[in-house]
Write a protein that holds these residues in place. Structure first.
Motif, PDB file in Angstrom:
ATOM      1  N   PHE A 697     -13.602 -20.127  -9.937  1.00 19.68           N
ATOM      2  CA  PHE A 697     -12.828 -20.039  -8.701  1.00 19.68           C
ATOM      3  C   PHE A 697     -12.485 -21.420  -8.168  1.00 19.68           C
ATOM      4  O   PHE A 697     -11.359 -21.655  -7.704  1.00 19.68           O
ATOM      5  N   ALA A 698     -13.426 -22.339  -8.220  1.00 18.74           N
ATOM      6  CA  ALA A 698     -13.154 -23.691  -7.714  1.00 18.74           C
ATOM      7  C   ALA A 698     -12.009 -24.329  -8.491  1.00 18.74           C
ATOM      8  O   ALA A 698     -11.121 -24.972  -7.907  1.00 18.74           O
ATOM      9  N   LEU A 699     -12.015 -24.143  -9.813  1.00 15.01           N
ATOM     10  CA  LEU A 699     -10.937 -24.698 -10.630  1.00 15.01           C
ATOM     11  C   LEU A 699      -9.605 -24.058 -10.271  1.00 15.01           C
ATOM     12  O   LEU A 699      -8.578 -24.740 -10.100  1.00 15.01           O
ATOM     13  N   GLU A 700      -9.607 -22.732 -10.135  1.00 13.97           N
ATOM     14  CA  GLU A 700      -8.366 -21.999  -9.843  1.00 13.97           C
ATOM     15  C   GLU A 700      -7.871 -22.282  -8.427  1.00 13.97           C
ATOM     16  O   GLU A 700      -6.661 -22.426  -8.192  1.00 13.97           O
ATOM     17  N   ASP A 701      -8.806 -22.377  -7.487  1.00 13.67           N
ATOM     18  CA  ASP A 701      -8.415 -22.618  -6.106  1.00 13.67           C
ATOM     19  C   ASP A 701      -7.828 -24.014  -5.935  1.00 13.67           C
ATOM     20  O   ASP A 701      -6.893 -24.211  -5.150  1.00 13.67           O
ATOM     21  N   ALA A 702      -8.360 -24.970  -6.676  1.00 13.26           N
ATOM     22  CA  ALA A 702      -7.788 -26.315  -6.641  1.00 13.26           C
ATOM     23  C   ALA A 702      -6.352 -26.281  -7.151  1.00 13.26           C
ATOM     24  O   ALA A 702      -5.459 -26.942  -6.596  1.00 13.26           O
ATOM     25  N   TRP A 703      -6.123 -25.509  -8.222  1.00 11.57           N
ATOM     26  CA  TRP A 703      -4.749 -25.377  -8.734  1.00 11.57           C
ATOM     27  C   TRP A 703      -3.861 -24.696  -7.698  1.00 11.57           C
ATOM     28  O   TRP A 703      -2.720 -25.109  -7.476  1.00 11.57           O
ATOM     29  N   ALA A 704      -4.371 -23.634  -7.067  1.00 17.06           N
ATOM     30  CA  ALA A 704      -3.572 -22.893  -6.098  1.00 17.06           C
ATOM     31  C   ALA A 704      -3.200 -23.754  -4.892  1.00 17.06           C
ATOM     32  O   ALA A 704      -2.154 -23.533  -4.273  1.00 17.06           O
ATOM     33  N   HIS A 705      -4.036 -24.727  -4.564  1.00 21.21           N
ATOM     34  CA  HIS A 705      -3.729 -25.627  -3.449  1.00 21.21           C
ATOM     35  C   HIS A 705      -2.983 -26.881  -3.913  1.00 21.21           C
ATOM     36  O   HIS A 705      -2.706 -27.763  -3.099  1.00 21.21           O
ATOM     37  N   GLY A 706      -2.658 -26.951  -5.185  1.00 19.66           N
ATOM     38  CA  GLY A 706      -1.979 -28.125  -5.714  1.00 19.66           C
ATOM     39  C   GLY A 706      -0.497 -28.134  -5.403  1.00 19.66           C
ATOM     40  O   GLY A 706       0.079 -27.144  -4.943  1.00 19.66           O
ATOM     41  N   HIS A 707       0.127 -29.252  -5.682  1.00 19.03           N
ATOM     42  CA  HIS A 707       1.559 -29.395  -5.402  1.00 19.03           C
ATOM     43  C   HIS A 707       2.279 -30.130  -6.527  1.00 19.03           C
ATOM     44  O   HIS A 707       3.337 -30.719  -6.302  1.00 19.03           O
ATOM     45  N   GLU A 708       1.707 -30.110  -7.725  1.00 16.89           N
ATOM     46  CA  GLU A 708       2.424 -30.731  -8.837  1.00 16.89           C
ATOM     47  C   GLU A 708       3.733 -29.971  -9.067  1.00 16.89           C
ATOM     48  O   GLU A 708       3.821 -28.772  -8.849  1.00 16.89           O
ATOM     49  N   THR A 709       4.742 -30.679  -9.472  1.00 15.17           N
ATOM     50  CA  THR A 709       6.053 -30.045  -9.640  1.00 15.17           C
ATOM     51  C   THR A 709       6.203 -29.509 -11.061  1.00 15.17           C
ATOM     52  O   THR A 709       5.583 -30.000 -12.005  1.00 15.17           O
ATOM     53  N   HIS A 710       7.020 -28.489 -11.177  1.00  8.49           N
ATOM     54  CA  HIS A 710       7.336 -27.880 -12.455  1.00  8.49           C
ATOM     55  C   HIS A 710       8.847 -27.734 -12.560  1.00  8.49           C
ATOM     56  O   HIS A 710       9.538 -27.569 -11.545  1.00  8.49           O
ATOM     57  N   PRO A 711       9.392 -27.784 -13.756  1.00 10.48           N
ATOM     58  CA  PRO A 711      10.854 -27.687 -13.914  1.00 10.48           C
ATOM     59  C   PRO A 711      11.405 -26.403 -13.304  1.00 10.48           C
ATOM     60  O   PRO A 711      10.797 -25.333 -13.413  1.00 10.48           O
ATOM     61  N   THR A 712      12.549 -26.539 -12.672  1.00 14.05           N
ATOM     62  CA  THR A 712      13.250 -25.380 -12.126  1.00 14.05           C
ATOM     63  C   THR A 712      14.467 -25.009 -12.956  1.00 14.05           C
ATOM     64  O   THR A 712      15.131 -24.014 -12.662  1.00 14.05           O
ATOM     65  N   GLU A 713      14.747 -25.802 -13.963  1.00 19.84           N
ATOM     66  CA  GLU A 713      15.849 -25.512 -14.877  1.00 19.84           C
ATOM     67  C   GLU A 713      15.294 -25.393 -16.289  1.00 19.84           C
ATOM     68  O   GLU A 713      14.413 -26.170 -16.683  1.00 19.84           O
ATOM     69  N   PRO A 714      15.793 -24.442 -17.077  1.00 21.29           N
ATOM     70  CA  PRO A 714      15.312 -24.309 -18.457  1.00 21.29           C
ATOM     71  C   PRO A 714      15.777 -25.469 -19.312  1.00 21.29           C
ATOM     72  O   PRO A 714      16.785 -26.121 -19.014  1.00 21.29           O
ATOM     73  N   HIS A 715      15.027 -25.743 -20.360  1.00 17.20           N
ATOM     74  CA  HIS A 715      15.469 -26.756 -21.316  1.00 17.20           C
ATOM     75  C   HIS A 715      15.066 -26.317 -22.718  1.00 17.20           C
ATOM     76  O   HIS A 715      14.061 -25.625 -22.904  1.00 17.20           O
ATOM     77  N   GLY A 716      15.877 -26.693 -23.682  1.00 18.00           N
ATOM     78  CA  GLY A 716      15.629 -26.280 -25.049  1.00 18.00           C
ATOM     79  C   GLY A 716      16.419 -25.031 -25.394  1.00 18.00           C
ATOM     80  O   GLY A 716      16.996 -24.359 -24.538  1.00 18.00           O
ATOM     81  N   SER A 717      16.441 -24.705 -26.665  1.00 16.94           N
ATOM     82  CA  SER A 717      17.201 -23.572 -27.171  1.00 16.94           C
ATOM     83  C   SER A 717      16.306 -22.340 -27.294  1.00 16.94           C
ATOM     84  O   SER A 717      15.329 -22.367 -28.055  1.00 16.94           O
TER      85      SER A 717
END
Length: 852
Positions: A697-717
């Motif tokens: 839970f501690a690992l998952e909760d840290a991720w849930a409170h995180g703010h790292e960005t992820h691509p919003t546009e697809p890339h690749g075929s």
């Protein structure tokens, strides 16, 4: 009406609706359809312009006189197609029928195929359709949380167009209910701050409306409440414009904390205990004057915001609610009376789920003004007589083919085409509709298309014919490889039956909290594959071979990614037992090889998903942040969106079983949190540490409170990555299962054991070559094969079985112990299966040895 005009929209929301909709002969108020054929069906024309911007002007849309049954007719000549229908939505259903049957095109939740000729051809024959049930209901109570709590108007507008094209006419609308509750309880009086802290953040609001919890992820801001109310107003206006019914939440007694003290008088509440580890809101006794006052205020606030409707959805005492000393029948009558005072003639829609609705409720109300949307029609084999179960209450045949938004492909379609017409046509049937209720929509598009087609098809549907036609309209033309792909999908993922008491396909184990014994990611998902996964694999090979001109559509790009995703996801259930076997056998080399393979397949899966916009975590998170007014609110909303997918709530809620309930295979989740968990777990095992010490839970909760960005546009075929998936798996080892079963638990000098080994090849892309079975034995034991132990090849799904006689050959006192069955293949693959046999050694005088 121009729904973008604030004044016009306000008049519609506040006005009294006229016209008629029909429920089992009961006339109900509803939005009128033009009485004259000269009236322009503008809402359908506008929708057609959105769906077919280059071809909309080749259609002429005309209303048909309403006679209580929805119907359409399509005729015309080249370049001039005439569609007639009983409502704007039905006109769009007629257009979509033309597209599917005449020009091999379609629109769907998961991509369109609209490569149309410049001039549209006339239908070969007149196309007609008549709805065989009045109610075509869609969306689950949970949809707003699991599909898109932060969708914008453009996304919702597209959703409504697609649903209308599929013949739907009852649409559940939960967005905006927060504003109604806020307006209601400000009158009783609660402060602004108290109510905004009581209302959960949007992703968790459905469970608040079900009286399961409150407050999580808040406080919500005034701006957020108002923006959501504005969006809801546009949604319900558009639903009405299209001639459909917005199904709004009704009031059944949820109140904020300390309500009796705020109201006084006869206010009495029943504490509802907990749902999971969430404290549930109190339930206001519906027999009281206080309830009558709150319900009147609720419906008045709702009508002020969104106008009136003819159907309201509510469930008393959902999933373990406590009636206390309140008789359920009396409570139901009071809830019904409040609804009828506010909206005379309205229908109460209620979910058929677990023990809901109880007979005490149904026997107390006017059944002709009820509609049960059954969530279990295709789940339990014992569900066969809903007339008896519900005392003649009208109901809709429903399916929940997806729980929590799992991305698994599949549905119990053979049950649908068998049981729906039987239930519809039997004597005394009260079946009055269909209900498409996946907990998250926008996946499994064939399921929506097939279930809604049932409501427009007389007689029965032949699944082979239906999926063959689907392959043509899905990709834009006949192709033998497309047909073969959908035959494979129809026979496997879309060929499951309710005999195993499930309605959804299993989720993938890549998304599970790590364990060597994991069989599912969500606590309440199927533990085993519900179809032959080796027989599923050819669907990917066939999709890759479809001729090139049919691959350039959003529909094909979605399918090639999703099928390749499912192929990899199915490998998680194949590989994890091998990892466990290597660990239990103490084979560190094989354990390391297999865990590296596992992580490499997760990396490949994440890369594949990155090519598809609907499979991007980044889009989900960006939508949430876009609703925030400042950094603090954006962070809160992002946590709401992240937590619903992972921890769901706090530690107690998560560990009680809600963690990963909404797991899904998306780029960013697979390669992010899910991979981190498995890497952590494998590293812990490799170092000899106890994985029980990991605080998941501690690992998952840290991720849930995180703010790292992820691509919003697809890339690749999508095509190239899907082909790489096929090629990697076609040549990869470790795609067989090995079992070892002994006929007894002990072996003695004069009493050998017989162990049967069975190796089944589970790779649907290629055969296994030069397969051999053997044993790795402790000192003092020998294995003597009783059957051939080698095979030149094993085809996908084929099994090599051999028996071995295990003998005790050592000196007296020899200890046996753990045996390891080993299967090898030419490609270097090695599969093990540990087995423990007790050895019975000879005893000295005066004892004697006895073996059993």
């Amino acid at each position: 009406m121009d729904s973008d005009s604030h004044g016009a929209a306000d008049v519609t929301r506040r006005g009294v609706l006229a016209g008629a909709l029909v429920l089992g002969g009961l006339a109900l108020p509803g939005r009128p359809w033009p009485a004259s054929a000269a009236d322009d069906p503008a809402p359908a024309v506008a929708a057609l312009r959105r769906l077919l911007p280059e071809h909309h002007d080749q259609f002429t849309l005309r209303p048909l006189a309403a006679d209580g049954t929805d119907r359409f007719r399509v005729t015309g000549r080249t370049g001039r197609i005439t569609v007639e229908g009983t409502s704007p939505a039905v006109l769009l259903t007629g257009v979509h029928t033309y597209l599917r049957r005449t020009v091999h095109a379609s629109v769907s939740w998961t991509g369109d195929q609209l490569a149309l000729p410049r001039r549209l051809p006339a239908p070969a024959d007149e196309l007609t359709g008549t709805a065989n049930v009045p109610h075509r209901f869609v969306l689950n109570d949970t949809d707003e949380g699991y599909t898109g709590p932060y969708r914008d108007w453009d996304t919702w507008q597209r959703e409504l167009d697609v649903l209308a094209a599929h013949g739907v006419n009852r649409i559940l609308v939960y967005v905006g209910a927060d504003a109604v509750y806020y307006d209601t309880f400000r009158r009783f009086p609660y402060t602004d701050a108290e109510l905004r802290s009581w209302i959960p953040a949007p992703a968790h609001q459905p469970w608040w409306l079900l009286q399961n919890m409150s407050g999580f992820g808040g406080p919500v801001s005034p701006r957020l409440i108002e923006r959501r109310a504005e969006l809801a107003g546009r949604i319900v206006d558009r639903v009405r414009e299209l001639g459909m019914t917005p199904v709004l939440p009704g009031y059944f007694g949820t109140v904020p904390d300390d309500f009796p003290a705020r109201y006084g008088g006869d206010a009495a509440v029943v504490a509802q205990g907990t749902w999971g580890a969430f404290r549930r809101p109190d339930w206001l006794d519906p027999r009281t004057t206080a309830f009558r006052d709150v319900a009147a205020a609720f419906y008045r606030a709702q009508s002020d915001r969104f106008g009136d409707s003819t159907m309201y959805k509510m469930d008393l005492l959902h999933e373990g609610g406590n009636a206390g000393d309140v008789p359920v029948g009396e409570a139901a009558r009071a809830v019904e009376a409040a609804l009828q005072r506010a909206h005379p003639g309205a229908v109460w829609a209620i979910l058929g789920w677990q023990t809901n609705p109880p007979r005490a409720l149904l026997d107390a109300v006017d059944k002709t003004r009820m509609l049960i949307v059954d969530g279990l029609s295709d789940r339990f084999p014992t569900v066969t007589d809903r007339e008896s179960d519900w005392g003649g209450t009208p109901y809709a045949y429903g399916s929940i083919w997806n729980f929590g938004g799992h991305t698994a492909i599949g549905a119990n379609t053979p049950d649908w085409v068998e049981w729906y017409p039987k239930w519809r046509d039997k004597n005394g049937s009260r079946l009055s509709g269909i209900a498409a209720m996946p907990e998250a929509s926008d996946n499994n598009a064939p399921a929506l298309a097939l279930l809604t087609d049932l409501a427009w098809t007389p007689g029965t549907i032949d699944l082979d014919d239906w999926f063959a036609a689907h392959a043509v309209s899905r990709y834009g033309g006949a192709d033998p490889h497309a047909a073969a792909a959908w035959r494979a999908l129809r026979a496997t993922a879309y060929g499951t039956r309710r005999t195993d008491s499930w309605s959804e396909a299993p989720d993938g184990v890549f998304g599970a909290r790590p364990s060597l014994t994991a069989t599912k990611a969500a606590s309440w998902s199927p533990e085993a594959a519900r179809y032959d996964t080796a027989a599923f694999d050819p669907a990917l090979s066939e999709l890759l071979e479809i001729r090139e001109e049919l691959r350039d559509s959003p529909a094909y790009r979605y399918d090639i990614v999703d099928v390749a995703r499912q192929v990899l996801s199915n490998r998680s259930r194949l590989l994890l037992p091998q990892i466990r076997a290597a660990h239990d056998a103490g084979d560190k080399t094989l354990f390391g090889t297999l865990t590296r393979t596992w992580l490499s397949w997760m990396d490949l899966l994440d890369e594949l998903l990155s090519t598809s916009r609907p499979h991007l975590l980044g889009s989900w998170l960006a939508q949430a942040r876009a609703w925030g007014a400042d950094r603090a609110e954006r962070d809160r909303l992002e946590y709401d969106a992240r937590s619903i997918l992972t921890t769901w709530g706090g530690r107690a809620n998560s560990d009680e079983g809600l963690h990963d309930y909404a797991n899904r295979e998306w780029a960013g989740l697979v390669g992010g949190l899910y991979r981190t968990r498995w890497q952590t777990y494998f590293d812990t095992l490799s170092c000899g540490r106890d994985p029980a010490t990991i605080d998941w839970f501690a690992l998952e909760d840290a991720w849930a409170h995180g703010h790292e960005t992820h691509p919003t546009e697809p890339h690749g075929s999508p095509y190239a990555l899907a082909r790489r998936v096929r090629d990697v798996l076609a040549s990869a080892p470790y795609q067989s299962t090995l079992t070892a079963v002994a006929d007894r638990g002990a072996v003695a000098r004069n009493s050998p054991a017989v162990v049967t080994l069975a190796l089944t090849h589970r790779n649907g892309f290629a055969p296994a070559h030069e397969v051999a079975l053997a044993f790795k034995l402790p000192a003092g034991l020998t294995a003597h094969p009783l059957d051939p132990v080698e095979a030149a090849t094993l085809s996908p799904g084929e099994t090599l079985t051999a028996r071995f006689e295990i003998r005790l050959s050592g000196a007296p006192g020899t200890r046996g112990g753990r045996l390891v069955a080993v299967a090898t293949q030419r490609d270097g693959g090695r599969t093990v299966a540990p087995l423990r046999l007790t050895t019975a050694t000879e005893a000295g005088e005066p004892q004697r040895t006895v073996t059993s």
